[in-house]
Design a protein around this motif. Sequence first.
Motif, short mmCIF file in Angstrom:
data_model
loop_
_atom_site.label_atom_id
_atom_site.label_comp_id
_atom_site.label_asym_id
_atom_site.label_seq_id
_atom_site.Cartn_x
_atom_site.Cartn_y
_atom_site.Cartn_z
N LEU A 107 -63.28 17.88 -122.39
CA LEU A 107 -64.38 17.70 -121.44
C LEU A 107 -65.72 18.12 -122.02
O LEU A 107 -66.76 17.95 -121.39
CB LEU A 107 -64.10 18.49 -120.15
CG LEU A 107 -62.84 18.08 -119.38
CD1 LEU A 107 -62.70 18.91 -118.11
CD2 LEU A 107 -62.86 16.60 -119.03
N LYS A 110 -69.18 14.03 -124.09
CA LYS A 110 -69.87 13.25 -123.06
C LYS A 110 -69.22 11.89 -122.83
O LYS A 110 -69.07 11.44 -121.68
CB LYS A 110 -71.34 13.06 -123.47
CG LYS A 110 -72.19 12.29 -122.47
CD LYS A 110 -73.65 12.29 -122.93
CE LYS A 110 -74.55 11.54 -121.95
NZ LYS A 110 -74.30 10.08 -122.00
N ILE A 113 -66.02 12.22 -120.79
CA ILE A 113 -66.33 12.47 -119.38
C ILE A 113 -66.73 11.18 -118.68
O ILE A 113 -66.28 10.88 -117.56
CB ILE A 113 -67.43 13.54 -119.25
CG1 ILE A 113 -66.87 14.91 -119.62
CG2 ILE A 113 -68.00 13.57 -117.84
CD1 ILE A 113 -67.88 16.01 -119.57
N GLU A 114 -67.56 10.38 -119.32
CA GLU A 114 -68.00 9.12 -118.71
C GLU A 114 -66.83 8.16 -118.50
O GLU A 114 -66.75 7.48 -117.48
CB GLU A 114 -69.09 8.48 -119.58
CG GLU A 114 -70.40 9.27 -119.56
CD GLU A 114 -71.44 8.69 -120.50
OE1 GLU A 114 -71.09 7.80 -121.30
OE2 GLU A 114 -72.61 9.13 -120.42
N LEU A 116 -63.62 9.01 -118.23
CA LEU A 116 -62.77 9.56 -117.18
C LEU A 116 -63.33 9.24 -115.80
O LEU A 116 -62.59 8.85 -114.88
CB LEU A 116 -62.64 11.08 -117.34
CG LEU A 116 -61.71 11.59 -118.44
CD1 LEU A 116 -61.84 13.10 -118.56
CD2 LEU A 116 -60.27 11.20 -118.16
N ASN A 117 -64.61 9.39 -115.66
CA ASN A 117 -65.26 9.08 -114.39
C ASN A 117 -65.05 7.61 -114.01
O ASN A 117 -64.90 7.27 -112.84
CB ASN A 117 -66.75 9.39 -114.48
CG ASN A 117 -67.48 9.14 -113.18
OD1 ASN A 117 -67.10 9.67 -112.13
ND2 ASN A 117 -68.52 8.33 -113.22
N GLY A 155 -67.67 21.13 -118.44
CA GLY A 155 -67.16 19.76 -118.34
C GLY A 155 -66.88 19.36 -116.91
O GLY A 155 -67.17 18.24 -116.48
N VAL A 156 -66.31 20.29 -116.16
CA VAL A 156 -66.06 20.06 -114.73
C VAL A 156 -67.38 19.81 -114.00
O VAL A 156 -67.50 18.89 -113.18
CB VAL A 156 -65.30 21.25 -114.12
CG1 VAL A 156 -65.28 21.15 -112.59
CG2 VAL A 156 -63.87 21.31 -114.67
N LYS A 158 -70.13 18.61 -115.23
CA LYS A 158 -70.68 17.32 -115.62
C LYS A 158 -69.96 16.17 -114.91
O LYS A 158 -70.58 15.18 -114.53
CB LYS A 158 -70.59 17.15 -117.14
CG LYS A 158 -71.57 18.05 -117.90
CD LYS A 158 -71.36 17.97 -119.40
CE LYS A 158 -72.29 18.93 -120.14
NZ LYS A 158 -72.05 18.93 -121.60
N LEU A 159 -68.66 16.32 -114.72
CA LEU A 159 -67.92 15.31 -113.96
C LEU A 159 -68.45 15.24 -112.52
O LEU A 159 -68.66 14.15 -111.97
CB LEU A 159 -66.43 15.64 -113.95
CG LEU A 159 -65.59 15.12 -115.11
CD1 LEU A 159 -64.23 15.80 -115.14
CD2 LEU A 159 -65.44 13.60 -115.04
N TYR A 164 -68.09 12.38 -109.60
CA TYR A 164 -66.64 12.39 -109.46
C TYR A 164 -66.28 13.32 -108.30
O TYR A 164 -66.77 14.46 -108.24
CB TYR A 164 -65.97 12.86 -110.75
CG TYR A 164 -64.49 12.56 -110.78
CD1 TYR A 164 -64.03 11.34 -111.27
CD2 TYR A 164 -63.57 13.46 -110.28
CE1 TYR A 164 -62.67 11.05 -111.27
CE2 TYR A 164 -62.22 13.18 -110.28
CZ TYR A 164 -61.78 11.98 -110.77
OH TYR A 164 -60.44 11.66 -110.76
#
Length: 346
Positions: A107, A110, A113-114, A116-117, A155-156, A158-159, A164
């Motif tokens: 995470l 970047k 994360i994108e 995953l979102n 990371g959480v 940013k999600l 998210y």
Amino acid sequence: MGENALIDYGKLYEAYEKHSFYSIQLEVGDLCYQGCIYCYMNALENPKNTLTDEEINNILDDCKRLGIVAVEWLGGEPLLRENIFEFMARTCDYGIRNNVWTGGLPLGDKMIIENLNKYARNGLIAFHLSTINPEIYVKLHPKRNPEDIDTIINGVRKLLDLGYPNEKLLNSVTYTGMQPAEDMVETIKYFYENFGIKTTVNVYHTYLRPGTPPGDLTKFIPDRREVAKVYRYYAKIWNVKQFPMNCVNKQYCATTFAVLCDGNVTPCATIREKDAPNIHTERLYEIVNRHHDWLAIEKFREKGNLPEQCRNCFMSDECFGCRSRSYAEGKGLYGPDPRCFRMKTQ
């Protein structure tokens, strides 16, 4: 268990009633850098994933044929598989949920994360942070740096900043004897009060950790009284009176099977059965149909077949204990759960 966005309970119970399957746990790699001291995966002498891209795509095709609702992407660390998002895109095209179980360290990237979102928004993202205490973190991950905690938490954040939903994020932790109950409770509280994110607790399985003498594993087994403390708070956060000793409920366990990174197909990813059927020699669709009753733990649909301590338990409608804890303890798939704090005898 109460309703939440993590599981489609309508489809879950429909699968249970039809004796079909709701989800598949799919290990797409055995590498992981988080180094949890109690985990079997990082103890492998020669970690080697044997699932080819073609085999994974065949598995996804068979998931569609089987009516699977959710793919649980597991590892090792599934996000270390270079083309993981290609597989997740295919899963989305099939109308199947992507549930991603990450250690959390990726995470910090970047692009991950994108993606995953984008691809896991129809499912969930579970990360793994058993403690927010730096000293205890290093104790649980002796080859890592406590800065990992900030990497995962940031990371959480940013999600969440990307939109998210927090109700589709989950902190999935293993509770061991290396950590006091109070610290586990503090970690559960932290994510719930700061982010509205719930935690799911898996009480340590007596894993058959390669290269570790069985006696050395006992230090990871938490005291039953400590487990009870954690579960009381755990249930409070989930707004239920009591919580099953399974990761979720027995209906989920009975409608889920696993394909391990060596190709073996078992009832659960933490049941490392060496003689299990293998997708290298037979298509998954045929394996699931031929071994259905074993994979679905059909025997335990009859309460009379439950372990003696479970038969009259008030939780028996939604819990039959953790099957992999029984297996790892040497009691087989159908033995008593050795970590259940509700049992009067071990």
